[in-house]
Motif scaffolding. Structure first.
Motif, PDB file in Angstrom:
ATOM      1  N   TYR A  19       4.179  -1.327  -5.240  1.00 55.40           N
ATOM      2  CA  TYR A  19       5.253  -0.023  -6.382  1.00 55.40           C
ATOM      3  C   TYR A  19       3.439   0.055  -6.956  1.00 55.40           C
ATOM      4  CZ  TYR A  19       9.921  -1.156  -4.108  1.00 55.40           C
ATOM      5  OH  TYR A  19      10.469  -1.354  -3.475  1.00 55.40           O
ATOM      6  N   GLY A  20       3.649   2.039  -7.202  1.00 50.40           N
ATOM      7  CA  GLY A  20       2.209   2.808  -7.693  1.00 50.40           C
ATOM      8  C   GLY A  20       0.765   2.190  -7.278  1.00 50.40           C
ATOM      9  N   GLY A  21       0.905   1.754  -5.964  1.00 50.84           N
ATOM     10  CA  GLY A  21       0.091   2.434  -5.375  1.00 50.84           C
ATOM     11  C   GLY A  21      -1.402   0.872  -5.755  1.00 50.84           C
ATOM     12  N   GLY A  22      -1.771   0.924  -4.834  1.00 50.03           N
ATOM     13  CA  GLY A  22      -2.943  -0.210  -5.705  1.00 50.03           C
ATOM     14  C   GLY A  22      -3.752  -0.721  -3.867  1.00 50.03           C
ATOM     15  N   ILE A  23      -4.338  -1.433  -4.093  1.00 51.59           N
ATOM     16  CA  ILE A  23      -5.479  -2.774  -3.635  1.00 51.59           C
ATOM     17  C   ILE A  23      -4.993  -3.457  -3.229  1.00 51.59           C
ATOM     18  CG2 ILE A  23      -7.413  -3.182  -2.531  1.00 51.59           C
ATOM     19  CD1 ILE A  23      -8.957  -1.297  -4.133  1.00 51.59           C
ATOM     20  N   GLY A  24      -4.666  -4.482  -1.989  1.00 57.75           N
ATOM     21  CA  GLY A  24      -3.713  -5.838  -1.643  1.00 57.75           C
ATOM     22  C   GLY A  24      -2.711  -5.442  -1.520  1.00 57.75           C
ATOM     23  N   MET A  25      -2.046  -6.613  -1.469  1.00 61.26           N
ATOM     24  CA  MET A  25      -0.316  -7.149  -1.644  1.00 61.26           C
ATOM     25  C   MET A  25       0.177  -8.161  -1.712  1.00 61.26           C
ATOM     26  SD  MET A  25      -0.461  -5.165   2.000  1.00 61.26           S
ATOM     27  CE  MET A  25       1.178  -5.653   2.838  1.00 61.26           C
ATOM     28  N   VAL A  26       1.365  -7.881  -2.572  1.00 59.31           N
ATOM     29  CA  VAL A  26       1.757  -9.170  -3.438  1.00 59.31           C
ATOM     30  C   VAL A  26       3.463  -9.466  -2.471  1.00 59.31           C
ATOM     31  CG1 VAL A  26       3.551  -8.669  -5.077  1.00 59.31           C
ATOM     32  CG2 VAL A  26       1.698  -6.817  -5.117  1.00 59.31           C
ATOM     33  N   LEU A  27       3.078 -11.020  -3.426  1.00 62.38           N
ATOM     34  CA  LEU A  27       4.133 -11.869  -2.511  1.00 62.38           C
ATOM     35  C   LEU A  27       5.963 -11.477  -2.777  1.00 62.38           C
ATOM     36  CD1 LEU A  27       2.086 -15.144  -2.920  1.00 62.38           C
ATOM     37  CD2 LEU A  27       3.051 -13.707  -0.423  1.00 62.38           C
ATOM     38  N   LYS A  28       6.761 -11.135  -2.065  1.00 61.31           N
ATOM     39  CA  LYS A  28       7.985 -11.029  -2.674  1.00 61.31           C
ATOM     40  C   LYS A  28       8.463 -11.833  -3.126  1.00 61.31           C
ATOM     41  CE  LYS A  28      10.391  -8.735   1.146  1.00 61.31           C
ATOM     42  NZ  LYS A  28      10.664  -8.338   2.682  1.00 61.31           N
ATOM     43  N   ILE A  29       9.739 -11.853  -3.655  1.00 56.65           N
ATOM     44  CA  ILE A  29      10.301 -12.650  -4.990  1.00 56.65           C
ATOM     45  C   ILE A  29      11.500 -13.352  -3.766  1.00 56.65           C
ATOM     46  CG2 ILE A  29      12.189 -10.876  -5.766  1.00 56.65           C
ATOM     47  CD1 ILE A  29      11.543 -12.500  -8.210  1.00 56.65           C
ATOM     48  N   ASP A  30      11.800 -12.692  -2.953  1.00 52.43           N
ATOM     49  CA  ASP A  30      13.323 -13.629  -3.049  1.00 52.43           C
ATOM     50  C   ASP A  30      12.742 -14.338  -1.555  1.00 52.43           C
ATOM     51  OD1 ASP A  30      11.511 -11.270  -1.257  1.00 52.43           O
ATOM     52  OD2 ASP A  30      13.108 -11.332  -0.127  1.00 52.43           O
TER      53      ASP A  30
END
Length: 238
Positions: free
Chosen positions: A57-68
């Motif tokens: 969220y908010g943009g940026g490079i790369g991917m973020v691991l989901k919390i669920d």
């Protein structure tokens, strides 16, 4: 019963295959002193697309691991309850006795010898290993603290988890073959004295005319002088 249990949550469980099947760690597992479980977080994805990460969220490079998937994995391996009106960062209460959940990340407290000693008194240490750009920040609601192994960035939390397992395990009675290896080198405040070590040959010649010699005091047999030399040359790791 094992004297301590380690759990690691990761999306790359195979990275631990060699680590768990070699040397002292493997011997301690076979003796039943340690129990180490590696949990593949991908097995706890519930959405139909089986995606473990997403764009930030908010943009940026790369991917973020989901919390669920991390939440689902933790819920599967340990008993806890969600605190609806928690006033602290942590939003769950672990019901298992003497258990700590740790997030491995570059913004955490520095791991050191005293922290290793603290962890060695636990019944269970659960470590959450991130990857890519990290895990959704709400992972902080599930952990007791964030731990860093230094002021640098690595590709994920798996290697830091292995380092912590090694540092803690060697403090568990029975893991090292000779308990005196620890007794003679732990300081009163639970630091660790590290000093230079030498073995045969007493003189090593890498090329003709060049001699690398063992300090003569170590060859004297005078234990008092040797202890003084080690105290002078040693460094206390805290």
């Amino acid at each position: 019963m094992p004297k301590i249990r380690f759990d690691v949550l990761t999306i790359f469980p195979s990275l631990f295959d060699c680590f768990l099947n070699e040397s002292i760690i493997n011997k301690a597992i076979k003796k039943g002193i340690l129990k180490i479980d590696i949990h593949d977080v991908r097995n706890y994805i519930t959405d139909k697309h089986k995606v473990v990460d997403d764009r930030p969220y908010g943009g940026g490079i790369g991917m973020v691991l989901k919390i669920d998937p991390f939440y689902n994995c933790l819920k599967s391996i340990c008993r806890f309850k969600v605190l609806e009106k928690a006033k602290t960062t942590k939003k769950i209460e672990v019901l298992s006795k003497n258990t700590k959940i740790v997030l491995l990340g570059p913004r955490g407290k520095k791991f050191n010898q005293k922290k290793a000693y603290e962890y060695s008194k636990l019944n269970r240490l659960i470590m959450v290993a991130g990857r890519y750009e990290g895990i959704d920040e709400r992972i902080k609601y599930l952990v007791d603290e964030e731990i860093s192994i230094g002021d640098f960035v690595v590709m994920g939390g798996e290697v830091p988890a292995m380092m912590i397992i090694e540092a803690v395990s060697r403090l568990i009675p029975g893991v090292l073959g000779k308990p005196k290896l620890l007794d003679e080198r732990i300081t009163e405040d639970k630091g660790f004295i590290e000093y230079p070590q030498y073995t045969r040959p007493s003189i090593f010649e890498p090329k003709k005319g060049v001699k690398w010699e063992v300090p003569k005091v170590l060859l004297t047999g005078d234990h008092k002088k040797i202890a003084e030399w080690r105290q002078k040359k040693g460094k206390v790791v805290k």
